[in-house]
Design an enzyme around this catalytic site. Sequence first.
Site, mmCIF file in Angstrom:
data_model
loop_
_atom_site.group_PDB
_atom_site.id
_atom_site.type_symbol
_atom_site.label_atom_id
_atom_site.label_comp_id
_atom_site.label_asym_id
_atom_site.label_seq_id
_atom_site.Cartn_x
_atom_site.Cartn_y
_atom_site.Cartn_z
ATOM 1 N N GLU A 1 54.024 27.922 33.518
ATOM 2 C CA GLU A 1 52.573 27.882 33.745
ATOM 3 C C GLU A 1 51.919 26.762 32.928
ATOM 4 O OE1 GLU A 1 50.796 31.644 34.292
ATOM 5 O OE2 GLU A 1 48.752 30.929 33.989
ATOM 6 N N SER B 1 54.821 32.477 50.927
ATOM 7 C CA SER B 1 54.055 33.603 50.418
ATOM 8 C C SER B 1 53.084 34.051 51.488
ATOM 9 C CB SER B 1 53.265 33.187 49.170
ATOM 10 O OG SER B 1 52.265 34.152 48.901
ATOM 11 N N LEU C 1 43.559 39.523 36.682
ATOM 12 C CA LEU C 1 44.596 40.567 36.601
ATOM 13 C C LEU C 1 45.976 39.942 36.505
ATOM 14 C CD1 LEU C 1 43.102 43.068 39.195
ATOM 15 C CD2 LEU C 1 42.811 43.017 36.706
ATOM 16 N N SER C 2 45.989 38.637 36.341
ATOM 17 C CA SER C 2 47.215 37.886 36.120
ATOM 18 C C SER C 2 48.194 37.920 37.280
ATOM 19 C CB SER C 2 47.900 38.339 34.832
ATOM 20 O OG SER C 2 48.600 37.244 34.328
ATOM 21 N N SER D 1 49.142 35.317 38.453
ATOM 22 C CA SER D 1 50.027 34.178 38.171
ATOM 23 C C SER D 1 51.266 34.639 37.396
ATOM 24 C CB SER D 1 49.289 33.074 37.423
ATOM 25 O OG SER D 1 48.711 33.551 36.231
ATOM 26 N N THR E 1 43.084 36.405 21.584
ATOM 27 C CA THR E 1 43.789 36.543 20.312
ATOM 28 C C THR E 1 45.210 35.993 20.399
ATOM 29 O OG1 THR E 1 44.306 38.772 21.044
ATOM 30 C CG2 THR E 1 42.512 38.546 19.458
ATOM 31 N N ASP E 2 45.742 35.840 21.611
ATOM 32 C CA ASP E 2 47.168 35.473 21.715
ATOM 33 C C ASP E 2 47.454 34.108 21.091
ATOM 34 O OD1 ASP E 2 45.980 34.178 23.916
ATOM 35 O OD2 ASP E 2 47.485 34.847 25.378
ATOM 36 N N ASP F 1 50.054 37.451 29.211
ATOM 37 C CA ASP F 1 50.206 37.901 30.594
ATOM 38 C C ASP F 1 51.662 38.178 30.940
ATOM 39 O OD1 ASP F 1 47.562 37.272 30.545
ATOM 40 O OD2 ASP F 1 47.702 35.538 31.881
#
Length: 363
Positions: free
Chosen positions: A141, A50, A106-107, A109, A18-19, A153
Site C-alpha cells: 500500500e 474484481s 472500513l479498510s 484496501s 496513533t499507529d 489496518d
Amino acid sequence: MTVRYSAPGRVNLIGEHTDYNLGFALPIALPQRTSVVFDSDTSDVLEVSSALGDGPVRVPLATKPGEVADWAGYVAGVVWALRCAGHAVPGGTMSITSDVEVGSGLSSSAALECAVLGALLTSAGIELDRIEQARIAQRAENEYVGAPTGLLDQLASLFGEPGQAMLIDFRDVTVQSVPFAPESSGTALLLIDSRARHAHAGGEYAARRASCERAAAALGVASLREVSTASALQAVKDPVDARRARHIVTENQRVLECVAAMAASDFTAAGALWTASHESMRDDFEITTPHLDLIAASAVQAGAFGARMTGGGFGGCVIALVPEERVDDVTDAVLRAVRDAGYQEPLVTRTHAGGGAGLGDSA
Ligand code: ADP
Ligand code: MG
C-alpha cells in the site's frame, strides 16, 4: 489448484492516528469480508478481476511500482512486496468479491491486500508469520499504491477474532486479544456510515504526520509514544503542532483506559472515552467534519454511552455504543439530525467483532 481465501474490513474502536506515532489502537475485525478465488498456473502473469472494478487486469509477476494503476495496483503491490521479501509466488487467475464498503474508512484496501496475500501464500505453500504478512501488505500500500498508511489496518484484518478486540502496541508491534462482546451486556455497537467518502484526505494525513514528527523532535524524543502526559508538551512552541501532539498523547491514554473499561464490561465508561476521543479529533487533531460531528453529537444526545468518528478522518463512519433500549431512539435521532442539516442519509447498522483473514469465504 483452486484456493479460496478471505480477509475482513475493520473498525477501530479507539486510538486514531496513533499507529505511526508508535502508540496504541484497539480495532475489531468486521463481519464484512473480501474474498479471493485463485487458480494458479505455470505462467508468469496474474489475471485479476474484481466485481467492483473493471478487468481482467494483467499483472506480470515481475511488476514494479508505477506499472499497474487503480484498484489492481493493490494486487500488484502485494505480488511485488512478496517478491521483494524473497517469496516466489505463482501466476494464474484471481477473482475478487467483497461486501466491505469501499472508501468508508472500513479498510477495504487492507481487506483486499490481506485476502490476495493469503491466497498467494497458500497456493505457494508458504507459511508466514502474521506480523510479517502485515508488513508486506503495508509495503504494497505504501510503496506500490503510494498511500502512506500505518500498520493498523493490516494487523486488524489479519489478527481479528470473533468476540475480541485487539490491543495493538505499535512500538513493539504486538497484538493482544481483549474480549469485546457488548451485546452480551445489553449494549449494541452501531456503525453509522455517513456515506461521505474520505477521498482527497492524503495531503491532510501527510500534514498530521509531519506535525507529530516536528513535535517529537521539539521534545527530543524518537516518537510521541515516549510522552506520557500532555503537560510535557509545553516545550512544543508551535501551537498547532502542540495541539496535534496533545491528541496523540491523550488518545494513547484513552486506549488503555478503554481496555480497562471493557474488561470490567463498563460500557458507560468506554462510551465516555469514545466521546472524548471524538472531541480530541475534532478540536486538537482537526480531522473530523461538521457532518461527522453532528452524527456523533446527536447519537450521544439521544442516549448513546458514547460515539466517535473512526478511521483516518474527513469522512467515513461513526461508531456508537448504545444501550439496547435506546438503539431505535439513537438511530431515529441521527437520521433526523442529518436530514435536517441537508446531508445524505447515513446507513446505520449493528456490528460486532468478526474473525480475521483465513481460508474460505467466512471467518
Ligand atoms: P478504505 O480502505 O477505507 O476502504 P482506501 O482508499 O484505502 O479506502 O481503499 C479503497 C480502494 O481500495 C478502492 O478505491 C479500490 O482501489 C481498492 N479496493 C478495495 N476493495 C476492492 C475490491 N473489492 N475490488 C477492487 N478494488 C478494491
Ligand atoms: Mg484503506
